[in-house]
Design an enzyme around this catalytic site. Structure first.
Site, mmCIF file in Angstrom:
data_model
loop_
_atom_site.group_PDB
_atom_site.id
_atom_site.type_symbol
_atom_site.label_atom_id
_atom_site.label_comp_id
_atom_site.label_asym_id
_atom_site.label_seq_id
_atom_site.Cartn_x
_atom_site.Cartn_y
_atom_site.Cartn_z
ATOM 1 N N LYS A 1 0.839 -1.199 0.000
ATOM 2 C CA LYS A 1 0.000 0.000 0.000
ATOM 3 C C LYS A 1 0.877 1.253 0.000
ATOM 4 O O LYS A 1 2.094 1.173 0.217
ATOM 5 C CB LYS A 1 -0.917 -0.001 1.223
ATOM 6 C CG LYS A 1 -0.176 0.088 2.553
ATOM 7 C CD LYS A 1 -1.137 0.078 3.723
ATOM 8 C CE LYS A 1 -0.360 0.197 5.053
ATOM 9 N NZ LYS A 1 -1.264 0.281 6.215
ATOM 10 N N TYR B 1 16.844 31.208 6.048
ATOM 11 C CA TYR B 1 15.818 32.113 6.572
ATOM 12 C C TYR B 1 15.954 32.321 8.074
ATOM 13 O O TYR B 1 16.152 31.379 8.834
ATOM 14 C CB TYR B 1 14.423 31.552 6.294
ATOM 15 C CG TYR B 1 14.021 31.598 4.850
ATOM 16 C CD1 TYR B 1 14.012 32.797 4.140
ATOM 17 C CD2 TYR B 1 13.620 30.440 4.196
ATOM 18 C CE1 TYR B 1 13.623 32.828 2.811
ATOM 19 C CE2 TYR B 1 13.226 30.463 2.869
ATOM 20 C CZ TYR B 1 13.231 31.665 2.177
ATOM 21 O OH TYR B 1 12.841 31.699 0.868
#
Length: 388
Positions: free
Chosen positions: A44, A273
């Site tokens: 899955k 940043y």
């Protein structure tokens, strides 16, 4: 088992290298641990991020006999890719049309009377017998027929079998403690499961197979093994019980990228940043062109390490959408643009592992290996592992 180095593909920005030799090794090990039971390899979520079709083919060649997925769409993708082995799908939205699944010979796991009715509707519309597994809830309180509703389900199943509307394939449940096989609830679930199996038999309803063992039960609780085992995470080489070590499994995924830029940073200057990291002295940094849009968790900023040229290099500053930086230290450079940076892998060369990442961010390695995406190219290596 040992692994051989995997080189970055020229011209590729970043890649997740999947070692199919490791997948095969893991499935063979699971077969050994399963004893006389057969193996259903769970593929899955696109094979836990490793690629469902490639993993399915490898697992089947290594001895798995069936495949498990969550959704019908996942099963139909396997069929479209030429996979003909039995496939079971167990998670369905309300109003699901099971017609395409029946046409593709996909087995349906049902968790409610409503889902049984939807499967019967598809069988009658298409004139195709539905191959059905019943999923029961033995304590997880998630997907599955509740114990109070199970007697009604058994009655309905008996009627459907008598009408030849369904082939009753299996009875399944799912374990509460995926990483703690010694927990008493595992034994309680097993007892409840067997009681519900016996109830069905007493009512004249017989299942071809019964299965409840996940990866941890397959590896560490052979007493819980029934007709099938359903390993998921262990197929991909990640330990289902990390505190017990690797359990002989070999991680199949390595995530790496090329160093995009090397530059000098003076003492007192910040990077990325917010300048959350300020260089304490003159140093050099390497820019890696991969970020949180590609599956490098932003919360790893200033915490992760990567392996470049045999050395662990600490990440500095914030992880950005597309990139982050690592500190190379002062002095002569031993890293050049284009060099390979390994973010995580099996750990055999000193690189971080998926478990290392999970420990850093407070999650599980399942989430780590299902996260690579975006600009990361998935690449397969057929024989990167060598048996010892």
């Amino acid at each position: 088992m040992t692994t051989t180095p995997i080189s970055l593909t020229p011209g590729v920005l970043a890649e997740a290298v999947v070692d199919l030799g490791a997948i095969a090794h893991n499935v063979r090990l699971l077969r050994e641990r399963a004893g006389s039971a057969q193996v259903m390899a769970v593929v899955k979520a696109d094979g836990y991020g490793h690629g469902a079709t490639a993993v399915a083919r490898t697992a089947l060649a290594a001895g798995a006999v069936e495949l498990g997925v969550a959704s019908v769409d996942e099963a139909l993708t396997l069929r479209a890719d030429g996979i003909t082995a039995p496939v079971l799908a167990w998670l369905h939205a309300p109003g699901m049309d099971f017609g395409p699944a029946l046409a593709a010979d996909v087995q349906i796991a049902i968790s409610s009377i409503r889902q049984l009715d939807e499967a019967l509707d598809a069988a009658r519309r298409t004139g195709t017998t539905a191959t059905v597994t019943v999923k029961i809830d033995t304590g997880l309180n998630r997907n599955g027929v509740a114990p109070a509703l199970y007697p009604e389900m058994v009655t309905r199943l008996r009627q459907a079998v008598a009408e030849d509307a369904i082939r009753l394939r299996g009875l399944m449940t799912h374990m509460v403690h995926a990483d703690a096989p010694e927990k008493p609830i595992n034994d309680i679930q097993s007892q409840r499961f067997k009681q519900m199996l016996d109830h069905a038999r007493d009512q004249g309803v017989r299942f071809e197979v019964a299965h409840l063992s996940n990866s941890s039960a397959t590896m560490a609780r052979p007493d819980l093994t029934l007709d099938l085992v359903r390993p998921g995470i262990a197929v991909y080489g990640l330990s289902p019980v990390p505190r017990l070590g690797d359990m002989g499994l070999v991680p199949a995924m390595t995530v790496k990228c090329a160093v995009a830029l090397v530059k000098s940073v003076s003492a007192g200057e910040g990077v990325s940043y917010g300048h959350t990291w300020i260089a304490p002295h003159d140093t050099n940094v390497a820019l890696l062109p991969i970020g949180y849009a590609d599956g490098v968790f932003r919360s790893l900023g200033g915490r992760l390490e990567v392996l470049i040229n045999g050395k662990r290099r600490p990440g500095v500053g914030r992880v950005c959408m597309d990139q982050f930086l690592v500190d190379l230290g002062p002095g002569p450079l031993d890293v050049a643009e284009g060099d390979e940076a390994i973010l995580f892998g099996p750990g055999t060369r000193g690189e971080p592992t998926a478990q290392d990442w999970a420990d850093l961010v407070g999650t599980i390695h399942y989430e780590v290996v299902t996260s690579p995406r975006g600009r990361i190219t998935r690449v397969y290596r057929e024989a990167e592992t060598v048996e010892r």
